[in-house]
Motif scaffolding. Structure first.
Motif, PDB file in Angstrom:
ATOM      1  N   PRO A 157      -0.210  11.569   2.114  1.00 47.57           N
ATOM      2  CA  PRO A 157       0.274  10.192   2.253  1.00 47.57           C
ATOM      3  C   PRO A 157       1.790  10.096   2.044  1.00 47.57           C
ATOM      4  N   ASN A 158       2.401  11.161   1.506  1.00 52.95           N
ATOM      5  CA  ASN A 158       3.842  11.166   1.266  1.00 52.95           C
ATOM      6  C   ASN A 158       4.430  12.464   1.828  1.00 52.95           C
ATOM      7  N   PRO A 159       4.503  12.594   3.156  1.00 53.18           N
ATOM      8  CA  PRO A 159       4.912  13.874   3.741  1.00 53.18           C
ATOM      9  C   PRO A 159       6.303  14.327   3.315  1.00 53.18           C
ATOM     10  N   ASP A 160       7.232  13.386   3.138  1.00 52.58           N
ATOM     11  CA  ASP A 160       8.583  13.787   2.738  1.00 52.58           C
ATOM     12  C   ASP A 160       8.574  14.413   1.353  1.00 52.58           C
ATOM     13  N   GLU A 205       8.998  18.623   0.028  1.00 51.01           N
ATOM     14  CA  GLU A 205       9.919  19.027  -1.026  1.00 51.01           C
ATOM     15  C   GLU A 205       9.184  19.758  -2.146  1.00 51.01           C
ATOM     16  N   VAL A 206       8.070  19.204  -2.597  1.00 47.83           N
ATOM     17  CA  VAL A 206       7.378  19.757  -3.756  1.00 47.83           C
ATOM     18  C   VAL A 206       6.712  21.080  -3.430  1.00 47.83           C
ATOM     19  N   SER A 241       4.742   5.387   0.816  1.00 49.23           N
ATOM     20  CA  SER A 241       3.423   5.997   0.888  1.00 49.23           C
ATOM     21  C   SER A 241       2.611   5.395   2.031  1.00 49.23           C
ATOM     22  N   ARG A 242       1.867   6.250   2.720  1.00 55.09           N
ATOM     23  CA  ARG A 242       1.040   5.759   3.825  1.00 55.09           C
ATOM     24  C   ARG A 242      -0.139   4.938   3.341  1.00 55.09           C
ATOM     25  N   ASN A 243      -0.707   5.327   2.193  1.00 61.88           N
ATOM     26  CA  ASN A 243      -1.894   4.594   1.725  1.00 61.88           C
ATOM     27  C   ASN A 243      -1.579   3.578   0.646  1.00 61.88           C
TER      28      ASN A 243
END
Length: 748
Positions: free
Chosen positions: A410-413, A417-418, A689-691
């Motif tokens: 839901p948080n591709p960016d 990074e992580v 976030s997407r969701n």
């Protein structure tokens, strides 16, 4: 005859030189306290303090430990120093040549000679016995250094020596008069020259010559950058690191706990168990002209970056593989799979393989693929969940909001990074990405509600009053939440008026400015809170009993700033919100004991002791807000927190009357307990976030149990006015909150 005549002429030249330099008598007058003596004499080194001391070819014997001088020396015939075993000598003055001299320094004896000046002599520095330390870039002057076998050459950390160094055996019997030295002195094995860098880094930028075995010693890094092509001996890296950033034609052996680095070339290399071969100075290629041998237990250390660059080893002969490949991958936005060629061998791999391969990244698994002449490193996303590095529920919650299995995150960016971080960096990122700081700001506002109550409890007499205050607080981190510090300044004004024989009504207004800063963490965080206060109170006193009750409202304008910094994740965030505090509070006190007047030569005093109990209910309501910034920005939900405070304490008062005036001192000691929503929680979601899933974060809690200490001294400045200076502090569980107040009171 000719040699004696030559010495006589040179002595006359030196005499003339010294007279010109000093403008005084010749330099053979004794100067006490140097601990230096000529061979066969008991006198100290000749010379005057105003002129350079002059070496005339005889041997200076140094027998004491810790000899040091900043005196300048001139070298005439030769500077020959015999430093005895256990003795040390440090020459920090400038060594130069006398007129007509081209001589250098000769080191004899098992002790240590340190040259620490910006020397200008042109002759050779001959290390024939013992140890020689070069503690300045120009310590060896303008000539070269010749290190005999059985000796140790030491470079001080930070030096860059451009003098040539030759490591080769010297026949002392054929070189020196027999009376100058003691045969058989070897501080290291007689077939070797040891080169030591104790710590940090030292650079050899000069020519390197010789044909004997040189052993690198010391935990520091020796960086070879000068021309080493004439050197035909072997190197052994026994301690620390050797960085070859030049062409070194000889063989290099790397022992256990030592490492070979650089972007130059070596003739051949063998890495023992526990030894490390790490090409490059950061990312780079090391070349081996012949064979490269990795023994079992050896380490081939490779740095890699997300952009596809990595260290590599180019082998002109055959590579014999064993041991481990250790991948030091930089944090960053890694692709799901990345390949690097880390070793190429023109003569092939002889059917050998590395035993293991590892990586410092938590979410990328390394593997090796072998060709006929090369080794390829592959880093691919593994099935380790992003929650794995988390150590607290809050850290795991943040990781869950970033990761749901890869491309569907839901948080591709944030995921990209992580996923390219090692475990410690990922954990640091989770702590910064959550809302813990925002929750800690709220708990800090609840703690600071005490300033309104203290202003009311401390100003209950008829008349008007005003109070300015300053306080600073530090709170330690706990349970994965970083600590913070706060500084606050403010002012209150109010008044009390009797409305019945035993009843007083009062009110106050005030304002304060607070600044909070996070302590620790990979990033940073701060907050500013501007607050306005209004309040009313009523007091009742009769027959030794007194009570006061109050109601106050505070409006906070809060500005927050956060810098998220973990690996390649860099984000600067800011936000602002409104918050409101409503509190109701009261105190009941009993005038338990009062002394009579105590007479003293300076006047008289009376003492009163009053136990008391205080209660307060504080509710904080924070409005929701959104942060400005990048992918780490949060949208924070509004929240309510209710905390109940109770205090049990005793107050002592002393009234002091003297011929010059009246003063009152008051000491308060109380135990404070808090209950209710002491664990302050922030509820939020990632803005992008997407969701839009909501998660919670815990901040620093409200202090449950604390000691409250207050002390103030009041003095009359006129018939109707009093000035009060006071201290108020709160202590508990590592928290310290210190404050001072200055108050003015005037009776109607």
């Amino acid at each position: 005859m000719r040699q004696g005549l030559r010495k006589l002429l040179r002595a006359m030249v030196v005499l003339t030189f010294c007279v010109l330099v000093s403008g005084s008598a010749p330099p053979w007058k004794a100067h006490a306290g140097l601990g230096l003596a000529w061979a066969g004499e008991a006198t100290t080194l000749p010379g005057l303090p105003e002129a350079p001391y002059v070496f005339m070819g005889d041997v200076a014997h140094l027998t004491q430990a810790g000899f040091e001088t900043v005196q300048a020396y001139a070298i005439g015939d030769a500077a020959v120093l015999n430093v005895y075993e256990g003795a040390t000598a440090r020459l920090a003055g400038v060594l130069s040549n006398a007129v007509g001299s081209m001589e250098g320094v000769t080191k004899l004896g098992a002790g240590t000679l340190s040259l620490a000046g910006a020397n200008t002599y042109r002759g050779t520095t001959r290390l024939l016995q013992g140890r020689l330390t070069l503690a300045h870039h120009r310590a060896a002057g303008l000539g070269m250094v010749h290190a005999n076998t059985g000796t140790e050459l030491v470079y001080a950390p930070g030096v860059r020596v451009a003098s040539a160094v030759q490591a080769s055996q010297v026949d002392l019997a054929a070189t020196l008069p027999a009376s100058w030295y003691t045969p058989g002195i070897h501080v290291v094995p007689n077939t070797q020259v040891h080169w030591r860098v104790a710590g940090g880094q030292a650079e050899h930028a000069g020519l390197l010559l010789g044909n004997v075995q040189v052993v690198k010693q010391g935990a520091g890094r020796l960086n070879l950058t000068g021309d080493a092509a004439p050197f035909t001996g072997q190197w052994v890296v026994n301690e620390g690191a050797l960085a070859v950033n030049t062409d070194l034609p000889g063989a290099v052996a790397v022992n256990a706990s030592a490492r070979l680095e650089g972007v130059g070339s070596v003739g051949s290399v063998g890495v023992a168990s526990g030894g490390v071969l790490a090409p490059g100075n950061s990312i780079g290629t090391l070349t081996v002209q012949g064979d490269a041998v990795f023994n079992s237990g050896a380490v081939f250390q490779v740095e890699a970056q997300p952009n596809g660059q990595a260290d590599s080893l180019q082998v002109g002969g055959t590579a014999y593989l064993a041991g481990a490949v250790q991948t030091l991958a930089a944090n960053g936005a890694w692709r799901p799979e990345t390949e690097f060629t880390i070793l190429s061998a023109a003569g092939g791999l002889a059917g050998t393989r590395f035993d293991t391969v590892g990586s410092n990244l938590a979410f990328l698994t390394p593997s090796l693929r072998y060709g006929a002449n090369n080794v390829t490193l592959m880093l691919a996303r593994n099935d380790v969940p992003l929650t794995d590095p988390g150590e607290t529920p809050d850290e795991e919650t943040v990781a869950e909001e970033i990761d749901d299995g890869g491309s569907g995150s839901p948080n591709p960016d944030l995921f990209e990074e992580v996923v390219g971080m090692d475990a410690p960096t990922a954990r640091s990122a989770y702590r910064q990405l959550g809302g813990a700081w925002l929750a800690s700001v709220q708990s800090g506002l609840l703690e600071d509600s005490r300033f309104v109550r203290e202003a009311v409890f401390g100003n209950r007499k008829d008349g008007a009053w005003a109070q300015a205050f300053h306080a600073s607080r530090s709170r330690p981190g706990q349970q994965g939440v970083w600590g913070d510090q706060r500084s606050v300044q403010g002012v209150f004004a109010g008044g009390q008026h009797r409305v019945a024989p035993d009843v007083w009504l009062g009110g106050l207004v005030g304002g304060q400015f607070a600044r909070m800063n996070q302590l620790g963490g990979g990033g940073s965080a701060d907050a500013r809170a501007n607050t306005l206060h209004v309040g009313v109170n009523v007091a009742w006193r009769r027959h030794g009993l007194s009570t006061v009750g109050g109601l106050a409202y505070s409006r906070h304008r809060v500005h927050t700033g956060r810098v998220v910094s973990a690996g390649s994740l860099q984000d600067q965030l800011s936000g602002s919100t409104l918050a409101h505090t409503v509190q109701v509070f009261g105190e009941a006190a009993w005038h338990a004991w009062e002394s009579g007047w105590a007479i003293a030569p300076w006047g008289r005093a009376r003492y009163v002791v009053s136990p008391f109990i205080r209660l307060a209910g504080v509710q904080l309501h924070s409005s929701g807000f959104g942060e400005d910034g990048g992918a780490a920005a949060l949208v924070v939900n509004g929240s309510r927190h209710m905390v109940w405070y109770s205090q049990l304490g005793v107050r002592g008062r002393a009234r002091i009357e003297t011929a010059t005036g009246v003063a009152t001192a008051r000491l308060t000691l109380a135990w404070r307990h808090a209950r209710g929503d002491t664990q302050v929680v922030s509820s939020q979601r990632f803005r992008d976030s997407r969701n839009q899933a909501v998660f919670t974060s815990n901040g620093l809690p409200v202090l449950k149990n604390a000691l409250h200490v207050a002390l103030n001294v009041a003095g009359q400045i006129s018939r109707a006015s009093t000035l009060v200076l006071g201290y108020s502090g709160v202590y508990g569980a590592g928290v310290q909150d210190h404050g001072v107040q200055l108050s003015w009171r005037s009776v109607f």
